[in-house]
Design a protein around this motif. Structure first.
Motif, PDB file in Angstrom:
ATOM      1  N   ASP A 147      14.246  31.498  24.903  1.00 51.98           N
ATOM      2  CA  ASP A 147      14.889  30.285  24.409  1.00 51.98           C
ATOM      3  C   ASP A 147      16.351  30.558  24.058  1.00 51.98           C
ATOM      4  OD1 ASP A 147      12.501  28.662  24.514  1.00 51.98           O
ATOM      5  OD2 ASP A 147      11.794  29.836  22.800  1.00 51.98           O
ATOM      6  N   GLY A 148      17.139  30.850  25.073  1.00 50.86           N
ATOM      7  CA  GLY A 148      18.551  31.141  24.874  1.00 50.86           C
ATOM      8  C   GLY A 148      19.148  31.674  26.158  1.00 50.86           C
ATOM      9  N   ASP A 149      20.460  31.892  26.155  1.00 49.88           N
ATOM     10  CA  ASP A 149      21.156  32.412  27.332  1.00 49.88           C
ATOM     11  C   ASP A 149      21.122  33.933  27.321  1.00 49.88           C
ATOM     12  OD1 ASP A 149      21.842  29.821  28.159  1.00 49.88           O
ATOM     13  OD2 ASP A 149      23.628  29.813  26.878  1.00 49.88           O
ATOM     14  N   ALA A 150      20.525  34.505  28.342  1.00 50.72           N
ATOM     15  CA  ALA A 150      20.397  35.956  28.415  1.00 50.72           C
ATOM     16  C   ALA A 150      21.737  36.610  28.735  1.00 50.72           C
ATOM     17  CB  ALA A 150      19.371  36.333  29.474  1.00 50.72           C
ATOM     18  N   HIS A 183       6.860  33.822   6.968  1.00 55.28           N
ATOM     19  CA  HIS A 183       7.765  34.791   6.359  1.00 55.28           C
ATOM     20  C   HIS A 183       9.205  34.347   6.602  1.00 55.28           C
ATOM     21  CE1 HIS A 183       7.059  35.994  10.522  1.00 55.28           C
ATOM     22  NE2 HIS A 183       8.207  36.658  10.499  1.00 55.28           N
ATOM     23  N   ASP A 184      10.158  35.194   6.332  1.00 52.06           N
ATOM     24  CA  ASP A 184      11.582  34.851   6.375  1.00 52.06           C
ATOM     25  C   ASP A 184      11.991  34.332   7.755  1.00 52.06           C
ATOM     26  OD1 ASP A 184      14.363  34.763   6.314  1.00 52.06           O
ATOM     27  OD2 ASP A 184      14.524  36.529   5.040  1.00 52.06           O
ATOM     28  N   LEU A 185      12.235  33.027   7.860  1.00 49.78           N
ATOM     29  CA  LEU A 185      12.545  32.409   9.151  1.00 49.78           C
ATOM     30  C   LEU A 185      14.011  32.567   9.531  1.00 49.78           C
ATOM     31  CD1 LEU A 185      10.472  29.114   8.811  1.00 49.78           C
ATOM     32  CD2 LEU A 185       9.807  31.266   9.886  1.00 49.78           C
ATOM     33  N   ASN A 186      14.853  32.892   8.573  1.00 47.85           N
ATOM     34  CA  ASN A 186      16.270  33.085   8.889  1.00 47.85           C
ATOM     35  C   ASN A 186      16.487  34.403   9.619  1.00 47.85           C
ATOM     36  OD1 ASN A 186      17.217  30.671   7.683  1.00 47.85           O
ATOM     37  ND2 ASN A 186      17.019  31.620   5.655  1.00 47.85           N
ATOM     38  N   ALA A 191      10.176  33.392  15.029  1.00 49.62           N
ATOM     39  CA  ALA A 191       9.233  32.637  14.197  1.00 49.62           C
ATOM     40  C   ALA A 191       9.847  31.299  13.803  1.00 49.62           C
ATOM     41  CB  ALA A 191       8.864  33.440  12.951  1.00 49.62           C
ATOM     42  N   GLY A 192      11.156  31.297  13.563  1.00 45.10           N
ATOM     43  CA  GLY A 192      11.836  30.049  13.229  1.00 45.10           C
ATOM     44  C   GLY A 192      11.787  29.039  14.351  1.00 45.10           C
ATOM     45  N   LYS A 193      11.914  29.496  15.586  1.00 41.56           N
ATOM     46  CA  LYS A 193      11.830  28.598  16.739  1.00 41.56           C
ATOM     47  C   LYS A 193      10.423  28.014  16.877  1.00 41.56           C
ATOM     48  CE  LYS A 193      15.398  31.011  19.407  1.00 41.56           C
ATOM     49  NZ  LYS A 193      15.663  31.874  20.576  1.00 41.56           N
TER      50      LYS A 193
END
Length: 324
Positions: A147-150, A183-186, A191-193
């Motif tokens: 989920d991002g630009d490699a 847990h810490d999503l920042n 895990a945040g995604k």
């Protein structure tokens, strides 16, 4: 012990010893036997760093990973190491504790050894890390997230898709009073995604997340147990809880066993990762199984083959289990 002493003991030239130890160039089987016998007898250890600096290609592959306490990353290392060893590459690793600043410092330290490749978890890095990696001239592999630009090569799966499918499964099972323990999503952006797309999917079906309990620090079984205890103390009428990963979900499972909370009739539990221990519990954990060992294997194969930049989606598997 020096290369010259090995050469003298084997009765060959230093260049021949070097060729045998690198397994490169021409030499006979008998010559190899003599050299290796001398190496074993003298206890000679090759200077791999000197060999790297003197050659056109490094044999080091550097891993900069968030954790060793979470089995996910040892699984990735296990898959990669088998391929790298077979192809005479050496894996080295460092641990960031999910700290982006520490990742930047460790990436710089690893790059100072001029590795053939650097493998990192996820797509999110500091601006300094990205600049260093782009300027390094070595191959970059980002693991466990697409989920991002490699930057170069990415191997893994979509965490956002995993969050969506987790929510869709719980909704399909009829759960509507859903909570979250994480847990810490920042720091753990993957895990945040998952959490973000989980909530978006609930919203799209006119269902709101009822309550959440997010604990500081890394995920653990103990934090999962504590998190569910706190969540239920505030919101006792939940019918399902989504956990940031299986470590946390197993802690929740143990809390339910201790408190006599029937699973899943009273409370459903859903995790993420598909750990072996989750399949060994009296009620196998409902979860998403991720291809961690395969991620490491394929990432290493692409490095060994000097493959072009690409993103490899290995997908994931939803395991219905018996807890949801």
């Amino acid at each position: 012990m020096t290369l010259a002493e090995v050469a003298e003991a084997a009765g060959v030239g230093e260049s021949t010893v070097s060729r045998v130890l690198r397994n490169h160039g021409s030499f006979s089987g008998k010559t190899r036997e003599r050299v290796m016998a001398a190496v074993e007898r003298l206890g000679y250890v090759p200077n791999r760093i000197a060999g790297t600096l003197a050659s056109t290609g490094s044999r080091l592959v550097a891993f900069v990973i968030p954790s060793l306490s979470n089995i996910v990353f040892p699984d990735v290392l296990r898959g990669a190491s088998a391929v790298l060893e077979e192809n005479r590459y050496q894996a080295v690793f460092s641990v960031t504790d999910y700290d982006p600043g520490k990742e930047e410092a460790l990436a710089a330290a690893m790059l100072a050894w001029r590795p053939a490749a650097v493998m990192l978890a996820g797509c999110e890095h500091t601006e300094g890390t990205v600049k260093m990696l782009r300027a390094s001239g070595c191959r970059i592999v980002e693991l466990l997230d697409l989920d991002g630009d490699a930057l170069d090569i990415a191997v893994g799966f979509s965490n956002r898709a995993a969050g969506r499918e987790s929510a869709a499964f719980l909704l399909k099972q009829g759960y509507r009073r859903i909570g979250y323990v994480g847990h810490d999503l920042n720091r753990d952006t993957r895990a945040g995604k998952r959490f973000s797309s989980f909530c978006e999917t609930l919203d799209a079906h006119d269902t709101q997340l009822v309550a959440r309990e997010i604990l500081a620090g890394a995920s653990s079984v103990e934090n999962g147990r504590l998190g569910l205890e706190r969540l239920l103390a505030r919101t006792a009428d939940l019918d399902a809880v989504y956990f940031s990963n299986d470590d946390m979900a197993l802690g929740g499972y143990f809390h339910c066993l201790a408190e006599g909370i029937a699973i899943p009739s009273k409370l459903a539990i859903f995790g993420y990762n598909g750990l072996d221990i989750g399949r060994a519990t009296p009620q196998p954990l409902s979860t998403i199984r991720t291809p961690r060992v395969a991620t490491g294997q394929i990432a290493a194969q692409l490095i060994v083959a000097n493959a072009p930049p690409q993103a490899v989606d290995l997908g994931f598997e939803l395991i219905e289990g018996a807890t949801a």
